[in-house]
Design a protein around this motif. Structure first.
Motif, PDB file in Angstrom:
ATOM      1  N   THR A  65      -2.664   8.443   3.394  1.00 36.24           N
ATOM      2  CA  THR A  65      -3.794   9.277   3.795  1.00 36.24           C
ATOM      3  C   THR A  65      -3.841   9.539   5.291  1.00 36.24           C
ATOM      4  O   THR A  65      -4.598  10.397   5.743  1.00 36.24           O
ATOM      5  N   ARG A  83      -1.764  -4.726   6.981  1.00 37.65           N
ATOM      6  CA  ARG A  83      -2.367  -3.401   7.090  1.00 37.65           C
ATOM      7  C   ARG A  83      -3.071  -3.305   8.431  1.00 37.65           C
ATOM      8  O   ARG A  83      -4.001  -4.078   8.714  1.00 37.65           O
ATOM      9  N   ASP A 118     -13.096   1.920   0.526  1.00 34.68           N
ATOM     10  CA  ASP A 118     -13.615   2.582  -0.669  1.00 34.68           C
ATOM     11  C   ASP A 118     -12.467   3.342  -1.328  1.00 34.68           C
ATOM     12  O   ASP A 118     -12.070   4.419  -0.876  1.00 34.68           O
ATOM     13  N   ASN A 119     -11.922   2.788  -2.411  1.00 35.77           N
ATOM     14  CA  ASN A 119     -10.748   3.389  -3.032  1.00 35.77           C
ATOM     15  C   ASN A 119     -11.036   4.730  -3.682  1.00 35.77           C
ATOM     16  O   ASN A 119     -10.114   5.497  -3.981  1.00 35.77           O
ATOM     17  N   ARG A 147       0.843  -1.191   0.000  1.00 34.76           N
ATOM     18  CA  ARG A 147       0.000   0.000   0.000  1.00 34.76           C
ATOM     19  C   ARG A 147       0.881   1.245   0.000  1.00 34.76           C
ATOM     20  O   ARG A 147       1.992   1.211  -0.513  1.00 34.76           O
ATOM     21  N   SER A 188       1.259   9.193  -1.040  1.00 35.04           N
ATOM     22  CA  SER A 188      -0.101   8.668  -1.129  1.00 35.04           C
ATOM     23  C   SER A 188      -0.677   8.274   0.225  1.00 35.04           C
ATOM     24  O   SER A 188      -1.822   7.848   0.304  1.00 35.04           O
ATOM     25  N   GLU A 205     -11.966   1.868   7.930  1.00 39.97           N
ATOM     26  CA  GLU A 205     -10.908   2.698   7.354  1.00 39.97           C
ATOM     27  C   GLU A 205     -11.494   3.960   6.732  1.00 39.97           C
ATOM     28  O   GLU A 205     -10.952   5.060   6.894  1.00 39.97           O
ATOM     29  N   SER A 206     -12.604   3.826   6.032  1.00 42.91           N
ATOM     30  CA  SER A 206     -13.249   5.002   5.435  1.00 42.91           C
ATOM     31  C   SER A 206     -13.781   5.933   6.520  1.00 42.91           C
ATOM     32  O   SER A 206     -13.650   7.163   6.419  1.00 42.91           O
ATOM     33  N   PRO A 233     -13.286  -4.232   2.252  1.00 45.50           N
ATOM     34  CA  PRO A 233     -12.292  -3.463   1.479  1.00 45.50           C
ATOM     35  C   PRO A 233     -12.604  -1.976   1.551  1.00 45.50           C
ATOM     36  O   PRO A 233     -13.771  -1.574   1.499  1.00 45.50           O
TER      37      PRO A 233
END
Length: 467
Positions: free
Chosen positions: A195, A146, A359-360, A43, A193, A402-403, A357
Motif C-alpha cells: 500500500t 515492519r 485496520d486491515n 506482509r 499488495s 499506519e492507518s 494493529p
C-alpha cells in the motif's frame, strides 16, 4: 522500557527487502559501510520478488544516442538525471549482478537462468535472495520487522522505529533509505499488495512527495489475480470482448498506445482471457510501476529513496527496465552514502510502545473509493467527497499511525489527480481528455500540513525547488 534486543546502531538503515533495497545494501556492504536492512517477510511482498527479473538488452548497452528512445518518457516529467544514470551505470551494474546470478538471453531480454529454459515469473525472488545472501557475507545485518515510523527532530532523521512479533525496536542511523516499493496496492487494478503507507509516514514527517498520479500500465492484465499478462503468458490464449474475439487487442500486450487507443472507451465492457492451460480470468489494463514517490533532494535531507519509492523512474518502463533502473540507482546512492558515512548515529530515541494493529479493512475501503476517481469514472465532486472521508477517517484512526499514514497518502494521490487538469501518459481525466502543452515538464509536489491536517499540492517545473 527500551527493548535492547531489538535495538541497534548503524551508519545506514534500509527499509525494504526487494531488489532495490537488496542491491543498495550489497553495494554498501562492499564498501564496508555498516548497514542494516529491515524487511517484513510476513506482509506485502515486493513486486520484484514475483517478477521475472527481466532486463532489456538495449537498456544494458544504452548510449547517449540510444538512451532517449530506450528510456522514452511520454509523461515529460522524468527525473532529468535518469537517462544519464543509466548511460553511466547500467552495464557495470548488470555485469556485477550477473556475477552473482547467471543471466541468459531470451529475445530482446536477458533473464535469470533456471532449471528450465525461458522466462519464468518469480525468478526475481531468486535474484533478491542471492543478493541478500551476498550482503550478509560482506557483514551486513538483516532484521525482520515492519517499519512503523521515522524519528525526525530538527529536520534530521535519527532512525527508524520498527516492530517484530509485537515487540518494538529501533535502528539509530546517520542515513535512512526508503526502498519499500510503490503503492499500487491502493488500487483495485494495481499489481501487488503493497500500500505504500511509508510514503505517507515520510509525508507526515515533513517530506515532499512527487508525481503520485502518474503510473505505468500493462495493457493486458488478469484482473482476478492482479497480475500482468506478458506475451509469453499469452501464447495460445484467446482474448474476448463480450464473448467475441477481441481482435483490437491482438499484438504486443505492452503497446503503450493500447490504453488510450482502446481501453478508455471500453473499460465498462466485460473482457475475458482464456489461457492455453484452460484458465480463464477477467481481462483489462492493470497499473504497474508508479512514477511517484519521494521527491528528489527533499527534506529531511538524510532520508533517501531507491526503487519505486523514489520519484523519477521512467514512466514507459513497462518491462525489462525497472530491475536495471534499481541497480543503477543503488550504485549511485551507495557512492553518495559511503562518502557521507563517518560513523554510526549517536543520538538516541525511545523505541516506543507496541504499535496498535493496523485496520486491515481500511485498504479495501480506500480501494473501493479510489476506484470511482479513476479513468471514465472520475468527477471532481467524487474526489472532494473522498478527501472529506479521508479527513474523517484520520480522526477516527488517530492512534493507529499506519492507518493515518495510509490516509495521508490516499489524500496526496487524490489532490495530485485534481491538480493535473489534463490527460498525459496513462493518466486520464475525462473532463480534460487531452494533453495540456503548458503542463509539459511539470511535476506535482505534495506536502502534508500537520497543523491543518491536509495535503497541499503544487505544480512546478522538473528540477525546480519544491514549495
Amino acid at each position: 522500557m527500551l527493548n535492547d534486543a531489538l535495538s541497534t546502531r548503524s551508519q545506514v538503515v534500509i527499509v525494504g527487502g526487494g531488489i532495490a533495497g537488496a542491491w543498495l545494501a550489497y553495494r554498501l556492504a562492499q564498501r564496508e559501510v555498516r548497514t542494516v536492512l529491515i524487511a517484513d517477510d510476513d506482509r506485502a511482498q515486493p513486486l520484484s520478488r514475483a517478477a521475472a527479473g527481466l532486463i532489456m538488452q538495449d537498456a544494458i548497452h544504452c548510449t547517449d544516442r540510444t538512451a532517449p528512445s530506450v528510456f522514452a518518457d511520454s509523461s515529460t516529467t522524468q527525473d532529468p538525471r535518469y537517462q544519464a544514470r543509466m548511460i553511466e551505470r547500467a552495464r557495470a551494474e548488470f555485469d556485477a549482478l550477473a556475477r552473482i546470478v547467471p543471466y541468459g538471453p531470451v529475445g530482446d531480454f536477458v533473464c535469470p537462468l533456471g532449471p528450465t529454459p525461458g522466462i519464468r515469473l518469480g525468478a526475481g525472488d531468486d535474484v533478491v535472495r542471492q543478493v541478500l545472501a551476498r550482503f550478509e557475507e560482506h557483514g551486513g545485518t538483516r532484521l525482520r520487522g515492519r517499519a512503523t515510523d521515522f524519528v525526525v527532530t530538527g529536520g534530521t532523521c535519527l532512525g527508524v522505529r520498527y516492530e517484530h512479533e509485537g515487540q518494538p525496536g529501533k535502528v539509530l542511523a546517520a542515513d535512512v533509505v526508503l526502498a519499500s516499493g510503490g503503492f499500487t496496492g491502493l488500487f483495485e487494478d494495481g499489481l501487488g499488495s503493497g500500500t505504500g503507507y511509508l510514503l505517507g509516514t515520510y509525508a507526515r514527517r515533513g517530506g515532499c512527495l512527487a508525481n503520485l498520479e502518474l503510473f505505468n500500465r500493462f495493457a493486458l492484465g488478469d484482473l482476478d489475480h492482479r497480475r500482468p499478462l506478458y506475451p509469453f503468458v499469452l501464447e495460445g490464449a484467446h482474448l474476448l470482448r463480450s464473448g467475441e474475439p477481441a481482435t483490437e487487442l491482438a499484438g504486443d500486450s505492452n503497446d503503450l498506445d493500447v490504453f488510450t487507443r482502446y481501453w478508455i472507451d471500453n473499460l465498462d465492457v466485460p473482457h475475458t482471457v482464456e489461457l492455453a492451460n484452460g484458465a480463464t480470468a477477467r481481462l483489462g489494463p492493470v497499473k504497474g510501476f508508479s512514477m511517484g514517490g519521494i521527491a528528489s533532494a527533499s527534506e529531511p535531507s538524510n532520508i533517501h529513496a531507491t526503487g519505486e519509492a523514489e520519484y523519477g523512474m521512467s514512466l514507459d518502463s513497462v518491462a525489462g527496465k525497472p530491475f536495471l533502473s534499481f541497480l543503477a540507482r543503488g550504485a549511485e546512492l551507495a557512492e553518495t552514502l559511503a562518502r557521507r558515512a563517518t560513523g554510526v548515529s549517536t543520538e538516541d530515541f525511545d523505541a516506543g510502545p507496541p504499535a496498535p494493529p493496523p485496520d486491515n479493512a481500511l485498504p479495501a475501503a480506500i480501494q473501493r473509493r479510489i476506484a470511482t476517481l479513476q479513468d471514465n469514472r472520475f468527477s471532481v465532486e467524487r474526489a472532494h467527497t473522498f478527501l472529506q472521508w479521508c479527513a474523517r477517517e484520520r480522526v477516527q484512526h488517530f492512534a493507529d499511525t499506519e492507518s493515518v499514514d495510509l490516509l495521508i497518502l490516499a489524500e496526496a494521490y487524490t489532490r495530485a489527480v485534481l491538480a493535473r487538469r489534463e490527460s498525459r501518459g496513462f493518466f486520464y481525466r475525462p473532463d480534460f481528455p487531452t494533453i495540456d502543452p503548458e503542463l509539459d515538464n511539470q511535476i506535482t509536489h505534495c506536502r502534508y500540513d500537520t497543523d491543518e491536517d491536509t495535503v497541499h499540492v503544487s505544480l512546478s517545473p522538473v528540477g525546480a525547488a519544491k514549495v
